[in-house]
Motif scaffolding. Structure first.
Motif, PDB file in Angstrom:
ATOM      1  N   GLY A  12      10.829   7.246   2.800  1.00 28.82           N
ATOM      2  CA  GLY A  12      11.376   5.904   2.850  1.00 28.82           C
ATOM      3  C   GLY A  12      11.431   5.225   1.488  1.00 28.82           C
ATOM      4  O   GLY A  12      11.575   4.034   1.390  1.00 28.82           O
ATOM      5  N   PHE A  13      11.349   6.004   0.394  1.00 26.10           N
ATOM      6  CA  PHE A  13      11.427   5.387  -0.926  1.00 26.10           C
ATOM      7  C   PHE A  13      12.862   5.021  -1.252  1.00 26.10           C
ATOM      8  O   PHE A  13      13.803   5.511  -0.657  1.00 26.10           O
ATOM      9  CB  PHE A  13      10.958   6.374  -1.994  1.00 26.10           C
ATOM     10  N   ALA A  43      -4.806   2.420  10.392  1.00 23.70           N
ATOM     11  CA  ALA A  43      -4.940   1.106  11.031  1.00 23.70           C
ATOM     12  C   ALA A  43      -6.348   0.945  11.602  1.00 23.70           C
ATOM     13  O   ALA A  43      -6.970  -0.120  11.471  1.00 23.70           O
ATOM     14  CB  ALA A  43      -3.889   0.949  12.130  1.00 23.70           C
ATOM     15  N   THR A  95      -3.714  -3.406   1.964  1.00 28.91           N
ATOM     16  CA  THR A  95      -2.276  -3.633   1.752  1.00 28.91           C
ATOM     17  C   THR A  95      -1.421  -2.767   2.667  1.00 28.91           C
ATOM     18  O   THR A  95      -0.204  -2.937   2.702  1.00 28.91           O
ATOM     19  CB  THR A  95      -1.851  -3.340   0.287  1.00 28.91           C
ATOM     20  N   ALA A  98       0.512  -1.506   9.157  1.00 28.82           N
ATOM     21  CA  ALA A  98       0.523  -0.477  10.202  1.00 28.82           C
ATOM     22  C   ALA A  98       1.904  -0.283  10.822  1.00 28.82           C
ATOM     23  O   ALA A  98       2.169   0.737  11.446  1.00 28.82           O
ATOM     24  CB  ALA A  98      -0.485  -0.833  11.290  1.00 28.82           C
ATOM     25  N   ARG A 100       4.537   0.132   9.149  1.00 29.12           N
ATOM     26  CA  ARG A 100       5.358   0.893   8.196  1.00 29.12           C
ATOM     27  C   ARG A 100       4.796   2.282   7.988  1.00 29.12           C
ATOM     28  O   ARG A 100       3.711   2.604   8.460  1.00 29.12           O
ATOM     29  CB  ARG A 100       5.425   0.153   6.857  1.00 29.12           C
ATOM     30  N   ALA A 104       4.742   6.894   3.038  1.00 26.50           N
ATOM     31  CA  ALA A 104       5.440   6.219   1.932  1.00 26.50           C
ATOM     32  C   ALA A 104       4.453   5.397   1.116  1.00 26.50           C
ATOM     33  O   ALA A 104       4.508   5.379  -0.115  1.00 26.50           O
ATOM     34  CB  ALA A 104       6.541   5.321   2.476  1.00 26.50           C
ATOM     35  N   TRP A 105       3.543   4.744   1.808  1.00 30.67           N
ATOM     36  CA  TRP A 105       2.517   3.914   1.140  1.00 30.67           C
ATOM     37  C   TRP A 105       1.627   4.796   0.259  1.00 30.67           C
ATOM     38  O   TRP A 105       1.422   4.526  -0.929  1.00 30.67           O
ATOM     39  CB  TRP A 105       1.703   3.208   2.222  1.00 30.67           C
ATOM     40  N   ALA A 108       3.513   6.404  -2.796  1.00 29.59           N
ATOM     41  CA  ALA A 108       3.735   5.509  -3.931  1.00 29.59           C
ATOM     42  C   ALA A 108       2.472   5.409  -4.790  1.00 29.59           C
ATOM     43  O   ALA A 108       2.537   5.455  -6.021  1.00 29.59           O
ATOM     44  CB  ALA A 108       4.146   4.130  -3.430  1.00 29.59           C
TER      45      ALA A 108
END
Lengths: 215, 216
Positions: A12-13, A43, A95, A98, A100, A104-105, A108
């Motif tokens: 999803g970047f 989560a 940060t 949940a 998303r 991807a998190w 990054a």
């Protein structure tokens, strides 16, 4: 799906972003399920579930390595990227949203830490090259000057340890200098072994940065 | 001294010190929090100056109203983009969000400048008055930037330079918007230049410090 049959995941970047991860071909649903599982674990970890946290971190190691490899990090430095990423994940776990993608998190953060590790290794390599040239060109020194240099190095190390935050200094003194076991150090300081290990890890990173001038 | 190289031992250690955390609010909610301060300052300025001088100026020169709308929207979108980009994994494309309102802001201000040139009868800010505008924008931008940096740092900005530029743009645009309330002059070349300089100074100062202030 690429020509060699592997799935390319971009997590999803944005198109301009640099971390794309190749993972072995697997049914898409299995990948999606794995990612959903990681998202659910993270989560739960945000709510304080230690088992879920341990699982999601263990599951993240392969993803971090894949991101680091794609950034051009050598095999010998992969664990540095993994550990730096895990420490960052721990610090900024609040940060994660949940709703998303967890991958991807994480991707990054891992991509950023991979760049940091590549930069710091680049600096160290350049310095070491200079050191070798300097050694070649330097006349042989007598034992007295070698001793003086050792004393100077020891003094710099003592000063660097003295500048560490109290928790980290304690971990280095107990585990490193007095060579106590984790259990002994825990009993002596009243901290749990986990906190001691994390403090030691952070202290060693800070000392490396200080002594190599990386800060 | 044995270094704990094993990833497993680090994972075990991190899990052992896990405590529950409060999840960060969505970027748009955090943007509203920052904007609340800007609105509070605007209310104070309105209470002091009233809205009539501003509305009269806008009625006489509608392009000033468009420029003001552009500045307000630039502040909102730049702050929203900064908060969003401070969350890992969000697209860099968010950085483009303030571009359309910034173009409206710059374009409408430029039009005002051109109109003054064509109709020389309008009241034009002197260099001294322009210096006041410069001081106003920079002075208001400092606390607004500081608050934004503090809020953004609570997340994890992985692109400190881009985020810092957005922080600077948001603060400068918000200050320019606030200046509209108590701004007595029409947009002239000197005034526009002062605004551009002040905005540039704020963005550049944030970018220069951003690497250190926002790195995590």
């Amino acid at each position: 799906m690429t020509a060699d049959g592997s799935l390319v995941w971009d997590g999803g970047f944005a198109p301009s972003l640099d971390c794309r991860v190749s993972v072995p071909a697997e049914p898409a649903s299995a990948n999606e399920q794995a990612e959903r599982r990681r998202a659910a674990w993270m989560a739960a970890a945000q709510a304080g579930d230690r088992r879920a946290y341990e699982r999601v971190l263990a599951d993240s190691v392969a993803l971090i390595r894949a991101v680091a490899r794609r950034q051009g990090v050598g095999t010998d430095a992969l664990d540095d990227v993994v550990q730096e990423t895990l420490l960052t994940v721990h610090r900024v776990r609040h940060t994660y949203d949940a709703a998303r993608s967890y991958d991807a998190w994480l991707g990054a953060i891992a991509g950023r830490r991979a760049i940091d590790v590549l930069r710091s290794h680049g600096r160290r390599d350049r310095r070491e090259l200079h050191d070798e040239i300097a050694l070649d060109q330097h006349p042989d020194r007598d034992d007295a000057s070698v001793d003086a240099e050792r004393r100077q190095q020891a003094r710099r190390l003592r000063e660097a340890i003295a500048q560490l935050p109290p928790g980290q200094r304690e971990a280095v003194e107990q585990l490193g200098l007095r060579e106590q076991s984790l259990a002994e150090a825990a009993a002596h300081t009243g901290r749990n072994t986990g906190a001691l290990k994390v403090n030691l890890h952070r202290a060693l990173k800070a000392l490396r940065g200080h002594l190599h001038g990386e800060d | 001294m044995a270094e704990p190289r094993s990833n497993d031992s680090l994972i075990a250690a991190l899990s052992a010190e896990l405590v529950p955390v409060r999840r960060l609010l969505p970027p748009w909610r955090r943007t509203l929090g920052w904007l609340a301060l800007v609105v509070a300052i605007a209310m104070l300025l309105f209470a002091h100056y009233g809205d009539q001088p501003m509305l009269r100026r806008w009625a006489g020169a509608p392009d000033l109203a468009w420029a003001a709308l552009g500045a307000v929207l630039t502040a909102v979108t730049a702050a929203w983009a900064a908060f969003t980009l401070a969350v890992p994994g969000r697209s860099r494309a968010w950085g483009w969000l303030p571009l359309p309102p910034a173009l409206l802001w710059i374009g409408a201000s430029g039009l005002g400048c051109l109109r003054t040139w064509l109709a020389p009868g309008t009241s034009i800010a002197t260099l001294h008055q322009s210096a006041d505008c410069f001081v106003f924008i920079v002075a208001f931008s400092i606390p607004l930037s500081a608050l934004l940096v503090w809020l953004v740092r609570r997340a994890c900005p992985l692109r400190p330079l881009l985020t810092a530029m957005l922080v600077g743009l948001a603060s400068a645009a918000a200050s320019a918007s606030l200046l509209e309330i108590c701004h007595a002059y029409d947009a002239a070349a000197t005034d526009l230049f002062t605004h551009a300089l002040a905005v540039g100074v704020v963005v550049a100062a944030n970018s220069a410090m951003g690497g250190r202030l926002l790195s995590r």
